[in-house]
Design a protein around this motif. Structure first.
Motif, PDB file in Angstrom:
ATOM      1  N   GLN A   1      25.005 106.290 -29.221  1.00 28.68           N
ATOM      2  CA  GLN A   1      24.523 107.165 -30.290  1.00 28.68           C
ATOM      3  C   GLN A   1      25.651 107.443 -31.275  1.00 28.68           C
ATOM      4  OE1 GLN A   1      21.266 108.149 -30.590  1.00 28.68           O
ATOM      5  NE2 GLN A   1      21.911 108.798 -32.607  1.00 28.68           N
TER       6      GLN A   1
ATOM      7  N   GLY B   1      26.505 108.868 -37.796  1.00 24.59           N
ATOM      8  CA  GLY B   1      26.325 108.502 -39.197  1.00 24.59           C
ATOM      9  C   GLY B   1      27.371 109.140 -40.097  1.00 24.59           C
TER      10      GLY B   1
ATOM     11  N   TYR C   1      25.665 104.032 -39.094  1.00 24.91           N
ATOM     12  CA  TYR C   1      24.256 103.958 -38.714  1.00 24.91           C
ATOM     13  C   TYR C   1      23.974 104.926 -37.576  1.00 24.91           C
ATOM     14  CZ  TYR C   1      24.482  99.851 -41.628  1.00 24.91           C
ATOM     15  OH  TYR C   1      24.672  99.018 -42.694  1.00 24.91           O
ATOM     16  N   ASP C   2      22.709 105.050 -37.172  1.00 23.59           N
ATOM     17  CA  ASP C   2      22.334 106.017 -36.147  1.00 23.59           C
ATOM     18  C   ASP C   2      22.759 105.614 -34.741  1.00 23.59           C
ATOM     19  OD1 ASP C   2      20.445 103.935 -35.990  1.00 23.59           O
ATOM     20  OD2 ASP C   2      18.908 105.279 -35.196  1.00 23.59           O
ATOM     21  N   HIS C   3      22.965 104.320 -34.523  1.00 21.05           N
ATOM     22  CA  HIS C   3      23.379 103.861 -33.196  1.00 21.05           C
ATOM     23  C   HIS C   3      24.204 102.586 -33.332  1.00 21.05           C
ATOM     24  CE1 HIS C   3      20.174 100.893 -33.666  1.00 21.05           C
ATOM     25  NE2 HIS C   3      20.740 100.226 -32.676  1.00 21.05           N
TER      26      HIS C   3
END
Length: 187
Positions: free
Chosen positions: A121, A124, A133-135
Motif C-alpha cells: 500500500q 501517493g 500510485y495507490d499501490h
C-alpha cells in the motif's frame, strides 16, 4: 532514476561526464537542482514518471543507470525493468525491496509469463517517501533477476541482501557483456 533530493546525483557527478537525474515529483526535481547548484554540479534534472506512456527514452538513454529506492514503488515493475533494456547500454546498479516467497500471494501476467508479488500500500502524493500510485508490486528476488535477464542484461549479480525496517532488500548489478566498454570501444 528517482533522484529524490540529489544526494546521489552529487556523488555521481564526481565520476560521470554527464548525468541525467529524474524523479516523478516536481518538488524533488527542484530540491535536486538547488542542492547540486550548492555543490557546483549541473546535471540535467527532469520530472519524469518512469511508468508513464510513452516513456521519454531519449531523456533516459545512458550507458549506466543508478536505480535506488524506486522499483518497489512501481505498480508495474516488470514492464519497467523490461523497458530498461531499451535505453541502458552497459549496465545498472539496482537497490530495491523484494517480496519473500510466502509474502508473494498475488499474481499478474505480462507477455505470457506469470509473476507473483506482494501488494504494498502506497500513500501517493500525500507522502514524499511513497510511490505516486495507490499501490506497488514487490516482486520476488528471482523474478527481478529473471526480468533483468529478459531485458538483455545477461550478467546479473546479487551483491548483497539485507533485512530492513520495511522488509528484505537487495543490491543488484546487471550488465551487458557484449555492450560497449565505458571508453566507447567495442568488447
Amino acid at each position: 532514476i528517482g533522484c529524490f533530493e540529489g544526494i546521489h546525483t552529487i556523488g555521481l557527478a564526481h565520476y560521470a561526464r554527464r548525468i541525467t537525474a529524474v524523479d516523478a515529483r516536481i518538488e524533488n526535481v527542484v530540491k535536486t537542482i538547488v542542492r547540486c547548484a550548492f555543490f557546483g554540479c549541473t546535471p540535467r534534472v527532469l520530472k519524469c514518471d518512469v511508468e508513464a506512456e510513452p516513456l521519454p527514452i531519449e531523456w533516459l538513454s545512458s550507458d549506466v543507470l543508478h536505480h535506488v529506492g524506486v522499483l518497489y514503488h512501481l505498480k508495474d515493475p516488470v514492464k519497467h525493468l523490461l523497458k530498461l533494456g531499451q535505453f541502458i547500454r552497459i549496465g545498472l546498479m539496482l537497490d530495491t525491496h523484494y517480496a519473500l516467497d510466502h509474502e508473494a500471494v498475488e499474481r499478474f501476467e505480462l507477455n505470457g509469463k506469470t509473476y507473483r508479488y506482494k501488494r504494498f500500500q502506497e500513500s501517493g502524493d500525500a507522502d514524499p517517501f511513497s510511490g505516486v500510485y495507490d499501490h506497488a508490486k514487490w516482486l520476488r528476488l528471482e523474478d527481478v533477476i529473471a526480468t533483468l535477464k529478459d531485458a538483455g542484461f545477461s550478467e546479473v549479480n546479487v551483491i548483497e541482501t539485507r533485512v530492513e525496517r520495511n522488509g528484505p532488500r537487495a543490491l543488484i548489478v546487471a550488465a551487458r557483456p557484449d555492450g560497449p566498454k565505458p571508453d566507447g570501444s567495442e568488447r
